[in-house]
Design an enzyme around this catalytic site. Sequence first.
Site, PDB file in Angstrom:
ATOM      1  N   GLU A 143       0.860  -1.278  -0.038  1.00  0.00           N
ATOM      2  CA  GLU A 143       0.114  -0.289   0.011  1.00  0.00           C
ATOM      3  C   GLU A 143       0.498   1.027  -0.060  1.00  0.00           C
ATOM      4  O   GLU A 143       1.511   1.279   0.555  1.00  0.00           O
ATOM      5  CB  GLU A 143      -0.991   0.146   1.151  1.00  0.00           C
ATOM      6  CG  GLU A 143      -1.934  -1.114   1.400  1.00  0.00           C
ATOM      7  CD  GLU A 143      -2.914  -0.976   2.516  1.00  0.00           C
ATOM      8  OE1 GLU A 143      -2.903  -0.053   3.363  1.00  0.00           O
ATOM      9  OE2 GLU A 143      -4.264  -1.171   1.861  1.00  0.00           O
ATOM     10  N   ARG A 186      -0.569   8.816   9.391  1.00  0.00           N
ATOM     11  CA  ARG A 186      -0.849   7.334   9.705  1.00  0.00           C
ATOM     12  C   ARG A 186      -0.196   6.728   8.195  1.00  0.00           C
ATOM     13  O   ARG A 186      -0.732   6.817   7.516  1.00  0.00           O
ATOM     14  CB  ARG A 186      -2.263   7.485  10.066  1.00  0.00           C
ATOM     15  CG  ARG A 186      -2.526   5.609  10.532  1.00  0.00           C
ATOM     16  CD  ARG A 186      -4.091   5.230  10.247  1.00  0.00           C
ATOM     17  NE  ARG A 186      -4.765   5.683   9.154  1.00  0.00           N
ATOM     18  CZ  ARG A 186      -5.312   4.719   8.528  1.00  0.00           C
ATOM     19  NH1 ARG A 186      -6.309   3.168   8.313  1.00  0.00           N
ATOM     20  NH2 ARG A 186      -6.131   5.083   7.495  1.00  0.00           N
ATOM     21  N   HIS A 190     -11.080  10.088   8.559  1.00  0.00           N
ATOM     22  CA  HIS A 190     -11.610   8.720   8.566  1.00  0.00           C
ATOM     23  C   HIS A 190     -10.017   7.932   9.305  1.00  0.00           C
ATOM     24  O   HIS A 190     -11.156   7.289   9.863  1.00  0.00           O
ATOM     25  CB  HIS A 190      -9.820   8.556   6.909  1.00  0.00           C
ATOM     26  CG  HIS A 190      -9.999   7.111   7.020  1.00  0.00           C
ATOM     27  ND1 HIS A 190     -11.566   6.210   6.403  1.00  0.00           N
ATOM     28  CD2 HIS A 190      -9.332   6.302   6.408  1.00  0.00           C
ATOM     29  CE1 HIS A 190     -11.108   4.980   5.955  1.00  0.00           C
ATOM     30  NE2 HIS A 190      -9.384   4.683   6.483  1.00  0.00           N
ATOM     31  N   HIS A 233     -10.375  11.224   4.213  1.00  0.00           N
ATOM     32  CA  HIS A 233     -10.000  10.326   3.314  1.00  0.00           C
ATOM     33  C   HIS A 233     -10.143  11.268   1.779  1.00  0.00           C
ATOM     34  O   HIS A 233     -11.565  11.666   1.438  1.00  0.00           O
ATOM     35  CB  HIS A 233     -10.809   8.705   3.396  1.00  0.00           C
ATOM     36  CG  HIS A 233     -10.409   7.995   1.741  1.00  0.00           C
ATOM     37  ND1 HIS A 233     -10.700   8.025   0.903  1.00  0.00           N
ATOM     38  CD2 HIS A 233      -9.873   6.914   1.803  1.00  0.00           C
ATOM     39  CE1 HIS A 233     -11.109   7.249  -0.460  1.00  0.00           C
ATOM     40  NE2 HIS A 233     -10.084   5.935   0.862  1.00  0.00           N
TER      41      HIS A 233
HETATM   42  C1  FAD Z   1     -14.103   2.164   6.153  1.00  0.00           C
HETATM   43  C2  FAD Z   1     -12.733   2.135   6.989  1.00  0.00           C
HETATM   44  C3  FAD Z   1     -11.644   1.461   6.622  1.00  0.00           C
HETATM   45  C4  FAD Z   1     -10.841   1.333   7.400  1.00  0.00           C
HETATM   46  N1  FAD Z   1      -9.395   0.443   6.626  1.00  0.00           N
HETATM   47  C5  FAD Z   1      -8.606   0.061   7.325  1.00  0.00           C
HETATM   48  C6  FAD Z   1      -7.495  -0.364   6.845  1.00  0.00           C
HETATM   49  O1  FAD Z   1      -7.956  -1.368   5.713  1.00  0.00           O
HETATM   50  N2  FAD Z   1      -6.603  -1.307   7.607  1.00  0.00           N
HETATM   51  C7  FAD Z   1      -6.281  -0.077   8.861  1.00  0.00           C
HETATM   52  O2  FAD Z   1      -5.525  -0.646   9.828  1.00  0.00           O
HETATM   53  N3  FAD Z   1      -7.186   0.569   9.317  1.00  0.00           N
HETATM   54  C8  FAD Z   1      -8.342   1.106   8.444  1.00  0.00           C
HETATM   55  N4  FAD Z   1      -8.805   1.201   8.991  1.00  0.00           N
HETATM   56  C9  FAD Z   1      -9.176   1.892  10.203  1.00  0.00           C
HETATM   57  C10 FAD Z   1      -9.490   1.193  11.974  1.00  0.00           C
HETATM   58  O3  FAD Z   1     -10.459   0.019  11.143  1.00  0.00           O
HETATM   59  C11 FAD Z   1      -9.708   1.918  13.014  1.00  0.00           C
HETATM   60  O4  FAD Z   1      -8.795   2.571  13.470  1.00  0.00           O
HETATM   61  C12 FAD Z   1     -10.036   0.480  13.487  1.00  0.00           C
HETATM   62  O5  FAD Z   1     -10.791  -0.684  13.481  1.00  0.00           O
HETATM   63  C13 FAD Z   1     -10.146   1.038  14.957  1.00  0.00           C
HETATM   64  O6  FAD Z   1     -10.117   0.059  16.005  1.00  0.00           O
HETATM   65  P1  FAD Z   1     -10.913   0.046  17.652  1.00  0.00           P
HETATM   66  O7  FAD Z   1     -10.997  -1.501  18.003  1.00  0.00           O
HETATM   67  O8  FAD Z   1     -10.104   1.123  18.222  1.00  0.00           O
HETATM   68  O9  FAD Z   1     -12.428   0.661  17.807  1.00  0.00           O
HETATM   69  P2  FAD Z   1     -13.650   0.035  16.614  1.00  0.00           P
HETATM   70  O10 FAD Z   1     -13.294  -0.856  15.738  1.00  0.00           O
HETATM   71  O11 FAD Z   1     -13.896   1.595  15.968  1.00  0.00           O
HETATM   72  O12 FAD Z   1     -14.600  -0.199  18.044  1.00  0.00           O
HETATM   73  C14 FAD Z   1     -15.105   1.105  18.766  1.00  0.00           C
HETATM   74  C15 FAD Z   1     -15.784  -0.183  19.775  1.00  0.00           C
HETATM   75  O13 FAD Z   1     -16.278   0.830  21.246  1.00  0.00           O
HETATM   76  C16 FAD Z   1     -17.730   0.967  20.763  1.00  0.00           C
HETATM   77  N5  FAD Z   1     -17.860   2.114  21.979  1.00  0.00           N
HETATM   78  C17 FAD Z   1     -17.757   3.094  21.474  1.00  0.00           C
HETATM   79  N6  FAD Z   1     -18.412   4.768  21.934  1.00  0.00           N
HETATM   80  C18 FAD Z   1     -18.801   3.930  23.015  1.00  0.00           C
HETATM   81  C19 FAD Z   1     -19.472   4.241  24.149  1.00  0.00           C
HETATM   82  N7  FAD Z   1     -19.533   5.266  25.227  1.00  0.00           N
HETATM   83  N8  FAD Z   1     -20.083   2.897  25.363  1.00  0.00           N
HETATM   84  C20 FAD Z   1     -19.698   1.697  24.900  1.00  0.00           C
HETATM   85  N9  FAD Z   1     -18.871   1.824  23.951  1.00  0.00           N
HETATM   86  C21 FAD Z   1     -18.862   2.437  22.622  1.00  0.00           C
HETATM   87  C22 FAD Z   1     -18.162   1.423  19.870  1.00  0.00           C
HETATM   88  O14 FAD Z   1     -19.786   0.543  19.914  1.00  0.00           O
HETATM   89  C23 FAD Z   1     -17.475  -0.024  18.913  1.00  0.00           C
HETATM   90  O15 FAD Z   1     -18.018  -1.721  19.634  1.00  0.00           O
HETATM   91  C24 FAD Z   1      -9.852   1.894   8.376  1.00  0.00           C
HETATM   92  C25 FAD Z   1     -11.798   2.428   8.609  1.00  0.00           C
HETATM   93  C26 FAD Z   1     -12.760   2.499   8.769  1.00  0.00           C
HETATM   94  C27 FAD Z   1     -14.073   3.116   8.790  1.00  0.00           C
END
Ligand code: FAD
Length: 544
Positions: free
Chosen positions: A132, A397, A362, A250
Amino acid sequence: MFDRFILSSSLLRRVTSTTDVLILGSGAAGLSAALRLAEAGFQVSVVSKGTLAGGSTLWAQGGISAVLDEDDSLENHVQDTLVAGAGLCDEAAVRFTVEHGPDCIAWLVEQGVAFTQEDAEQRGQRLHLTREGGHSHRRVVHAADATGRAVETTLSELAIENPRIRIIERSVAIDLIVDRSARRVHGAYLYDRGTERVQTVAAKAVILATGGANQVYLYSSNPFGASGDGIAMAWRAGCRVSNMEFMQFHPTTLYHRDSRSFLISEALRGEGATLHVPNSDGSVGERFMSRFDDRLELAPRDIVARAIDHEMKRLGVKHVLLDISHKPAEFIREHFPSIHAHCLSLGLDITKDPIPVVPSAHFTCGGVQTDLNSRTDIAGLYAAGEVANTGLHGANRLASNSLLECLVFAKAAADDLTRELPDMAEPPPLKPWDESRVSNSDEDVVVAHNWLELRTFMWDYVGIVRTSKRLLRAQHRVDLLRREIVEFYRHYRVTPHLIELRNLVTVAELIVRSALSRRESRGLHYTLDFPKTDDVAVPTILTP
Ligand SMILES: Cc1cc2nc3c(=O)[nH]c(=O)nc-3n(C[C@H](O)[C@H](O)[C@H](O)COP(=O)(O)OP(=O)(O)OC[C@H]3O[C@@H](n4cnc5c(N)ncnc54)[C@H](O)[C@@H]3O)c2cc1C
């Protein structure tokens, strides 16, 4: 907060539950921490504000970076990350993340995540790696073009089956419960969407894994829940928050009334799609990228996003047009089946028509300041995933480093807790949520209006290209809104929208303050008033 509580046995009975570790969030960070802690023998509760798989993780397309190819090296990955971070990465955090990458991928494979293999004969032997932007080598592990879905569904199923993990879905964490004098966390208040009541959950330790804050902007590629709740809760609890000015946009998200967060992959531009301004009748107008970069539509993400933003602001239009209709229809259908199908479901045939696109927020590079054990400034409180600022991303990032960060720092938190939990005291009795002085709101329109207003001015004034004048304008509006929202919060019963709005305004304030304090352009922070980059890179650390 806890230091104001008066404890009594009647209050004690109303504490709904106690757990060893309360994990707020069920994306890659939350679920992997939960599974590792359960494996180590601890009782864990995992909370998600919607359904278990409702965060950004599910939507990640590209993959997860890790050094697995013999031609690659850890040093290459470190250097690529440092270059992308524009001088602001914490090198220790970068090395720590990169070094733990291969182990974390191996762990996911052990859990059963079905990554794409090199070829059919070698199934189970060798993972297919893609390359990438910004990566000098092939090092992105993926599950076709739906990596996040493969990770999230596998980990969710394992968590649901695990008897040591209690799943609390459809519950929104409102605030952490903190003993301010001891600076120690004891649990959190959760709003249950089903009963519409607030539960108190006591825990020896809490992990924030609530994801990013990208819904603070009008257009975002993230699901609606990405409202920065964890960052705002940690800030209110007394944690430092850092580098919030670095929000990644993005360049091309579909602009459509019924589809707010659908990414139009960069691969379209790779295959010859061109960017145009719309004419006043909506038809395809001037192709504009030649005015911004010799690489035209294939310039790096930030440059394309800035060019689109510039044209939209210059012309006062709501979107630009991405056109691939000059390619044969069969080619488009074959190469972009999901984008073609999604657009067609909205009445847009991309083999004939241009696609209206806007840049969208994003990824949140900054967040709650953490160390290499994922510890925050509050004892017992950890943060992992997009909510945290580990120092990995610096000012920008590198693609596919974010899922890696989730996995590595969730493991770091679980490892640290595995050592620490046996000596941690049980949480003390906690005061339940007090609703005796609030009533039901009869003015929900205020919340809806403020949501839209906040996200609109953040988009217009604190977006991709900034100026000090626009930032000051935004700061003034944030101040007014914050006062209004705090007032509303004091008088009315909480609702999920009000909880999120209160957090969004806090996050907006942190972004604007950070952006105003950076008097240079670096990485994702680009301001017309200070277009040069300083020789020395200094992180922006805000202390409550
Ligand atoms: C369309 C898209 C494509 C992407 N592609 C890539 C990729 O190819 N490679 C890569 O490395 N990254 C990618 N990213 C970024 C990556 O997906 C995210 O940074 C990562 O998934 C974040 O994971 P996380 O566990 O921190 O939070 P998330 O997966 O966002 O989960 C957050 C959790 O917290 C919970 N939550 C939030 N607030 C509260 C609250 N107040 N009370 C209770 N629960 C709460 C939600 O319900 C959820 O369960 C992409 C992001 C998007 C949107």
